[in-house]
Design a protein around this motif. Structure first.
Motif, PDB file in Angstrom:
ATOM      1  N   LEU A 121       0.829  -1.201   0.000  1.00  0.00           N
ATOM      2  CA  LEU A 121       0.000   0.000   0.000  1.00  0.00           C
ATOM      3  C   LEU A 121       0.868   1.258   0.000  1.00  0.00           C
ATOM      4  O   LEU A 121       0.617   2.204  -0.755  1.00  0.00           O
ATOM      5  CB  LEU A 121      -0.942   0.011   1.200  1.00  0.00           C
ATOM      6  CG  LEU A 121      -1.833   1.243   1.355  1.00  0.00           C
ATOM      7  CD1 LEU A 121      -2.726   1.426   0.134  1.00  0.00           C
ATOM      8  CD2 LEU A 121      -2.670   1.135   2.618  1.00  0.00           C
ATOM      9  N   GLN A 122       1.926   1.283   0.814  1.00  0.00           N
ATOM     10  CA  GLN A 122       2.836   2.436   0.846  1.00  0.00           C
ATOM     11  C   GLN A 122       3.483   2.658  -0.515  1.00  0.00           C
ATOM     12  O   GLN A 122       3.546   3.787  -1.014  1.00  0.00           O
ATOM     13  CB  GLN A 122       3.924   2.228   1.900  1.00  0.00           C
ATOM     14  CG  GLN A 122       3.431   2.351   3.321  1.00  0.00           C
ATOM     15  CD  GLN A 122       4.546   2.087   4.310  1.00  0.00           C
ATOM     16  OE1 GLN A 122       5.657   2.573   4.140  1.00  0.00           O
ATOM     17  NE2 GLN A 122       4.252   1.315   5.341  1.00  0.00           N
ATOM     18  N   GLU A 123       3.977   1.575  -1.112  1.00  0.00           N
ATOM     19  CA  GLU A 123       4.623   1.684  -2.427  1.00  0.00           C
ATOM     20  C   GLU A 123       3.636   2.182  -3.478  1.00  0.00           C
ATOM     21  O   GLU A 123       3.971   3.025  -4.306  1.00  0.00           O
ATOM     22  CB  GLU A 123       5.220   0.340  -2.834  1.00  0.00           C
ATOM     23  CG  GLU A 123       6.411  -0.063  -1.990  1.00  0.00           C
ATOM     24  CD  GLU A 123       6.829  -1.525  -2.199  1.00  0.00           C
ATOM     25  OE1 GLU A 123       6.143  -2.276  -2.949  1.00  0.00           O
ATOM     26  OE2 GLU A 123       7.853  -1.924  -1.598  1.00  0.00           O
ATOM     27  N   GLY A 124       2.413   1.656  -3.432  1.00  0.00           N
ATOM     28  CA  GLY A 124       1.394   2.081  -4.392  1.00  0.00           C
ATOM     29  C   GLY A 124       1.034   3.545  -4.231  1.00  0.00           C
ATOM     30  O   GLY A 124       0.897   4.275  -5.217  1.00  0.00           O
ATOM     31  N   LEU A 125       0.877   3.997  -2.981  1.00  0.00           N
ATOM     32  CA  LEU A 125       0.555   5.410  -2.734  1.00  0.00           C
ATOM     33  C   LEU A 125       1.696   6.325  -3.166  1.00  0.00           C
ATOM     34  O   LEU A 125       1.446   7.384  -3.773  1.00  0.00           O
ATOM     35  CB  LEU A 125       0.214   5.629  -1.258  1.00  0.00           C
ATOM     36  CG  LEU A 125      -1.155   5.138  -0.821  1.00  0.00           C
ATOM     37  CD1 LEU A 125      -1.289   5.207   0.693  1.00  0.00           C
ATOM     38  CD2 LEU A 125      -2.260   5.930  -1.490  1.00  0.00           C
ATOM     39  N   MET A 126       2.932   5.913  -2.877  1.00  0.00           N
ATOM     40  CA  MET A 126       4.076   6.743  -3.287  1.00  0.00           C
ATOM     41  C   MET A 126       4.119   6.845  -4.817  1.00  0.00           C
ATOM     42  O   MET A 126       4.376   7.921  -5.369  1.00  0.00           O
ATOM     43  CB  MET A 126       5.386   6.161  -2.759  1.00  0.00           C
ATOM     44  CG  MET A 126       5.553   6.316  -1.252  1.00  0.00           C
ATOM     45  SD  MET A 126       5.628   8.037  -0.721  1.00  0.00           S
ATOM     46  CE  MET A 126       7.265   8.452  -1.255  1.00  0.00           C
TER      47      MET A 126
END
Length: 130
Positions: A121-126
């Motif tokens: 989720l963090q990677e996708g949001l970034m």
């Protein structure tokens, strides 16, 4: 967001202190011990100024073209670049808990494959935020 503004930098008579300001950002001023330090300090000050403006949903201030910025004879004009997303990632390192809903089959498949959903989720949001 990424921004580019003109900073004005001047030094005292013996070059032991540098004063920096960004005319487009009211109150965005700082000092440095060297020219390089002054550039770093004004970039940091602009980052703080712009993060605060974003957090308060203030309208973006368009950069004045360098040719239209009035300066004193002893002032150096230099461009500074601010990336508020990068700045935020450096200074705001605390984690917050977010509950998300996933289909059960997807959560089970991720668990079986050892996939960390928070990391994905963090990677996708970034990636999505640029």
């Amino acid at each position: 967001m990424k921004y580019i503004y003109t900073a004005l930098i001047s030094s005292n008579e013996n070059g032991t202190k540098y004063y920096a300001r960004i005319p487009d950002l009211p109150g965005c001023i700082t000092t440095g011990k060297t020219l390089q330090d002054a550039v770093e300090q004004i970039t940091d000050a602009a980052s703080i100024w712009l993060v605060d403006a974003e957090d308060h949903d203030e309208p973006e201030i368009k950069a004045t073209p360098q040719t239209e910025i009035k300066s004193e004879d002893n002032e150096i004009k230099t461009l500074i670049q601010v990336d508020t997303l990068t700045y935020r990632s450096r200074i705001d390192t605390k984690s917050v808990r977010k509950n998300v809903s996933l289909p059960a089959w997807l959560a089970n498949m991720a668990d079986k494959r050892g996939i960390n959903c928070s990391q994905v989720l963090q990677e996708g949001l970034m990636s999505k935020l640029g």
